[in-house]
Design a protein around this motif. Structure first.
Motif, PDB file in Angstrom:
ATOM      1  N   ILE A  64       0.734  -1.406   0.012  1.00  0.00           N
ATOM      2  CA  ILE A  64       0.106   0.022   0.016  1.00  0.00           C
ATOM      3  C   ILE A  64       0.782   1.186  -0.138  1.00  0.00           C
ATOM      4  O   ILE A  64       0.295   2.310  -0.461  1.00  0.00           O
ATOM      5  CB  ILE A  64      -1.021   0.173   1.040  1.00  0.00           C
ATOM      6  CG1 ILE A  64      -2.065   0.996   0.867  1.00  0.00           C
ATOM      7  CG2 ILE A  64      -0.360   0.068   2.470  1.00  0.00           C
ATOM      8  CD1 ILE A  64      -3.102   1.186   1.893  1.00  0.00           C
ATOM      9  N   MET A  65       2.309   1.284   0.362  1.00  0.00           N
ATOM     10  CA  MET A  65       3.135   2.458   0.565  1.00  0.00           C
ATOM     11  C   MET A  65       3.142   3.237  -0.925  1.00  0.00           C
ATOM     12  O   MET A  65       3.040   4.373  -0.809  1.00  0.00           O
ATOM     13  CB  MET A  65       4.457   2.129   1.032  1.00  0.00           C
ATOM     14  CG  MET A  65       4.114   1.596   2.516  1.00  0.00           C
ATOM     15  SD  MET A  65       5.883   1.073   3.361  1.00  0.00           S
ATOM     16  CE  MET A  65       6.449   2.457   3.727  1.00  0.00           C
ATOM     17  N   PRO A  66       3.101   2.386  -1.968  1.00  0.00           N
ATOM     18  CA  PRO A  66       3.436   3.301  -3.100  1.00  0.00           C
ATOM     19  C   PRO A  66       1.977   4.120  -3.363  1.00  0.00           C
ATOM     20  O   PRO A  66       1.904   5.146  -4.012  1.00  0.00           O
ATOM     21  CB  PRO A  66       3.472   2.269  -4.222  1.00  0.00           C
ATOM     22  CG  PRO A  66       4.212   1.035  -3.596  1.00  0.00           C
ATOM     23  CD  PRO A  66       3.605   1.070  -2.106  1.00  0.00           C
ATOM     24  N   LEU A  67       0.889   3.439  -3.102  1.00  0.00           N
ATOM     25  CA  LEU A  67      -0.657   3.928  -3.201  1.00  0.00           C
ATOM     26  C   LEU A  67      -0.687   5.140  -2.500  1.00  0.00           C
ATOM     27  O   LEU A  67      -1.186   6.220  -2.829  1.00  0.00           O
ATOM     28  CB  LEU A  67      -1.604   2.811  -2.969  1.00  0.00           C
ATOM     29  CG  LEU A  67      -1.556   1.720  -4.008  1.00  0.00           C
ATOM     30  CD1 LEU A  67      -2.533   0.495  -3.174  1.00  0.00           C
ATOM     31  CD2 LEU A  67      -1.767   1.821  -5.368  1.00  0.00           C
ATOM     32  N   LEU A  68      -0.071   5.126  -1.108  1.00  0.00           N
ATOM     33  CA  LEU A  68      -0.384   6.136  -0.153  1.00  0.00           C
ATOM     34  C   LEU A  68       0.522   7.414  -0.793  1.00  0.00           C
ATOM     35  O   LEU A  68       0.333   8.554  -0.665  1.00  0.00           O
ATOM     36  CB  LEU A  68       0.174   5.892   1.012  1.00  0.00           C
ATOM     37  CG  LEU A  68      -0.895   4.681   2.007  1.00  0.00           C
ATOM     38  CD1 LEU A  68      -0.219   4.645   3.111  1.00  0.00           C
ATOM     39  CD2 LEU A  68      -2.188   5.439   2.000  1.00  0.00           C
ATOM     40  N   ASP A  69       1.724   6.844  -1.434  1.00  0.00           N
ATOM     41  CA  ASP A  69       2.712   8.197  -1.901  1.00  0.00           C
ATOM     42  C   ASP A  69       2.220   8.633  -3.142  1.00  0.00           C
ATOM     43  O   ASP A  69       2.247  10.011  -3.134  1.00  0.00           O
ATOM     44  CB  ASP A  69       4.118   7.414  -2.182  1.00  0.00           C
ATOM     45  CG  ASP A  69       5.138   8.392  -2.339  1.00  0.00           C
ATOM     46  OD1 ASP A  69       5.143   9.303  -1.448  1.00  0.00           O
ATOM     47  OD2 ASP A  69       5.972   8.341  -3.156  1.00  0.00           O
ATOM     48  N   THR A  70       1.444   8.090  -3.857  1.00  0.00           N
ATOM     49  CA  THR A  70       0.556   8.637  -5.038  1.00  0.00           C
ATOM     50  C   THR A  70      -0.581   9.676  -4.580  1.00  0.00           C
ATOM     51  O   THR A  70      -0.197  10.690  -4.992  1.00  0.00           O
ATOM     52  CB  THR A  70       0.156   7.491  -5.959  1.00  0.00           C
ATOM     53  OG1 THR A  70       1.241   6.830  -6.460  1.00  0.00           O
ATOM     54  CG2 THR A  70      -0.631   8.172  -7.053  1.00  0.00           C
ATOM     55  N   MET A  71      -1.144   9.159  -3.556  1.00  0.00           N
ATOM     56  CA  MET A  71      -2.144   9.960  -3.030  1.00  0.00           C
ATOM     57  C   MET A  71      -1.606  11.348  -2.298  1.00  0.00           C
ATOM     58  O   MET A  71      -1.877  12.344  -2.425  1.00  0.00           O
ATOM     59  CB  MET A  71      -2.884   9.125  -1.828  1.00  0.00           C
ATOM     60  CG  MET A  71      -4.306   9.582  -1.648  1.00  0.00           C
ATOM     61  SD  MET A  71      -5.362   8.572  -0.456  1.00  0.00           S
ATOM     62  CE  MET A  71      -5.429   7.154  -1.696  1.00  0.00           C
ATOM     63  N   TYR A  72      -0.497  11.001  -1.728  1.00  0.00           N
ATOM     64  CA  TYR A  72       0.124  12.093  -0.842  1.00  0.00           C
ATOM     65  C   TYR A  72       0.446  13.174  -2.050  1.00  0.00           C
ATOM     66  O   TYR A  72       0.181  14.514  -1.912  1.00  0.00           O
ATOM     67  CB  TYR A  72       1.251  11.592  -0.132  1.00  0.00           C
ATOM     68  CG  TYR A  72       2.144  12.879   0.452  1.00  0.00           C
ATOM     69  CD1 TYR A  72       1.581  13.814   1.440  1.00  0.00           C
ATOM     70  CD2 TYR A  72       3.340  12.915   0.244  1.00  0.00           C
ATOM     71  CE1 TYR A  72       2.170  14.671   1.727  1.00  0.00           C
ATOM     72  CE2 TYR A  72       4.229  14.009   0.419  1.00  0.00           C
ATOM     73  CZ  TYR A  72       3.657  14.831   1.274  1.00  0.00           C
ATOM     74  OH  TYR A  72       4.305  15.812   1.815  1.00  0.00           O
ATOM     75  N   GLN A  73       1.091  12.771  -3.164  1.00  0.00           N
ATOM     76  CA  GLN A  73       1.721  13.575  -3.974  1.00  0.00           C
ATOM     77  C   GLN A  73       0.630  14.422  -4.742  1.00  0.00           C
ATOM     78  O   GLN A  73       0.521  15.446  -5.258  1.00  0.00           O
ATOM     79  CB  GLN A  73       2.491  13.027  -5.228  1.00  0.00           C
ATOM     80  CG  GLN A  73       3.955  12.561  -4.581  1.00  0.00           C
ATOM     81  CD  GLN A  73       4.872  11.783  -5.472  1.00  0.00           C
ATOM     82  OE1 GLN A  73       4.737  11.858  -6.580  1.00  0.00           O
ATOM     83  NE2 GLN A  73       5.712  10.805  -4.978  1.00  0.00           N
ATOM     84  N   ARG A  74      -0.422  13.743  -4.902  1.00  0.00           N
ATOM     85  CA  ARG A  74      -1.643  14.119  -5.679  1.00  0.00           C
ATOM     86  C   ARG A  74      -2.416  15.286  -4.736  1.00  0.00           C
ATOM     87  O   ARG A  74      -2.771  16.365  -5.437  1.00  0.00           O
ATOM     88  CB  ARG A  74      -2.650  13.205  -6.105  1.00  0.00           C
ATOM     89  CG  ARG A  74      -3.912  13.664  -7.039  1.00  0.00           C
ATOM     90  CD  ARG A  74      -4.957  12.525  -7.205  1.00  0.00           C
ATOM     91  NE  ARG A  74      -4.147  11.273  -7.552  1.00  0.00           N
ATOM     92  CZ  ARG A  74      -4.769   9.955  -7.375  1.00  0.00           C
ATOM     93  NH1 ARG A  74      -5.799   9.748  -6.726  1.00  0.00           N
ATOM     94  NH2 ARG A  74      -4.257   9.044  -7.937  1.00  0.00           N
ATOM     95  N   TYR A  75      -2.534  15.076  -3.602  1.00  0.00           N
ATOM     96  CA  TYR A  75      -3.314  15.981  -2.700  1.00  0.00           C
ATOM     97  C   TYR A  75      -2.542  16.867  -1.519  1.00  0.00           C
ATOM     98  O   TYR A  75      -3.170  17.509  -0.912  1.00  0.00           O
ATOM     99  CB  TYR A  75      -4.375  15.099  -1.860  1.00  0.00           C
ATOM    100  CG  TYR A  75      -5.311  14.230  -2.795  1.00  0.00           C
ATOM    101  CD1 TYR A  75      -6.052  14.941  -3.845  1.00  0.00           C
ATOM    102  CD2 TYR A  75      -5.466  12.915  -2.530  1.00  0.00           C
ATOM    103  CE1 TYR A  75      -6.826  14.312  -4.420  1.00  0.00           C
ATOM    104  CE2 TYR A  75      -6.428  12.165  -3.558  1.00  0.00           C
ATOM    105  CZ  TYR A  75      -7.041  12.852  -4.295  1.00  0.00           C
ATOM    106  OH  TYR A  75      -7.917  12.237  -5.019  1.00  0.00           O
ATOM    107  N   ARG A  76      -1.201  16.499  -1.603  1.00  0.00           N
ATOM    108  CA  ARG A  76      -0.526  17.430  -0.530  1.00  0.00           C
ATOM    109  C   ARG A  76      -0.638  18.857  -0.560  1.00  0.00           C
ATOM    110  O   ARG A  76      -0.751  19.469   0.447  1.00  0.00           O
ATOM    111  CB  ARG A  76       0.861  16.798  -0.470  1.00  0.00           C
ATOM    112  CG  ARG A  76       1.845  17.568  -1.517  1.00  0.00           C
ATOM    113  CD  ARG A  76       3.199  16.959  -1.297  1.00  0.00           C
ATOM    114  NE  ARG A  76       4.042  16.921  -2.756  1.00  0.00           N
ATOM    115  CZ  ARG A  76       5.098  16.385  -2.709  1.00  0.00           C
ATOM    116  NH1 ARG A  76       5.793  16.080  -1.823  1.00  0.00           N
ATOM    117  NH2 ARG A  76       5.841  16.614  -3.825  1.00  0.00           N
ATOM    118  N   SER A  77      -0.716  19.433  -1.865  1.00  0.00           N
ATOM    119  CA  SER A  77      -0.821  20.948  -2.178  1.00  0.00           C
ATOM    120  C   SER A  77      -2.243  21.269  -1.505  1.00  0.00           C
ATOM    121  O   SER A  77      -2.266  22.654  -1.321  1.00  0.00           O
ATOM    122  CB  SER A  77      -0.506  21.324  -3.821  1.00  0.00           C
ATOM    123  OG  SER A  77      -1.716  20.687  -4.314  1.00  0.00           O
TER     124      SER A  77
END
Length: 119
Positions: A22-35
């Motif tokens: 799940i870590m790569p999925l969380l990372d993708t989500m983080y990059q998409r929504y962190r801003s």
């Protein structure tokens, strides 16, 4: 700090296959929504050396920390991976134990909903 941000707390360990998956999925989500205000914090009870070795092979851009202060106990972690989703007001809005494709979609939807909420 996490104040005013939507946060996903990921309780995981390097020996846990579903956690690693799940870590790569969380990372993708983080990059998409962190801003927009999403923070992701991964927490493992393992030694720093073990965590570092894992991250050097499987890097993520979100924060990964060792659980030194009993965070895992405080949240009553029953199984891993366990995701705790906290809204901008600091309230726990969802807890997922074990993760599959369906829960990842649910998580994505929930994150979008919480990011849209104004405190």
């Amino acid at each position: 700090g996490l104040a005013g941000r939507v946060a996903i707390l990921d309780f995981w360990a390097t020996w846990c296959g579903p956690c690693r998956a799940i870590m790569p999925l969380l990372d993708t989500m983080y990059q998409r929504y962190r801003s927009e205000g999403l923070s992701v914090v991964g927490t493992s009870p393992e030694t720093e050396a073990i965590i570092r070795a894992h991250l050097s092979l499987n890097p993520v851009t979100y924060t990964v920390a060792r659980d030194t202060g009993g965070t895992i106990r405080a949240y009553g972690v029953r199984g891993i991976p366990m995701l705790v989703v906290v809204d901008r007001a600091g309230k726990v809005r969802d807890v997922m134990v074990g993760v599959d494709g369906q829960s990842v979609r649910r998580l994505d939807g929930l994150v979008q909903q919480l990011l849209a909420e104004r405190v």
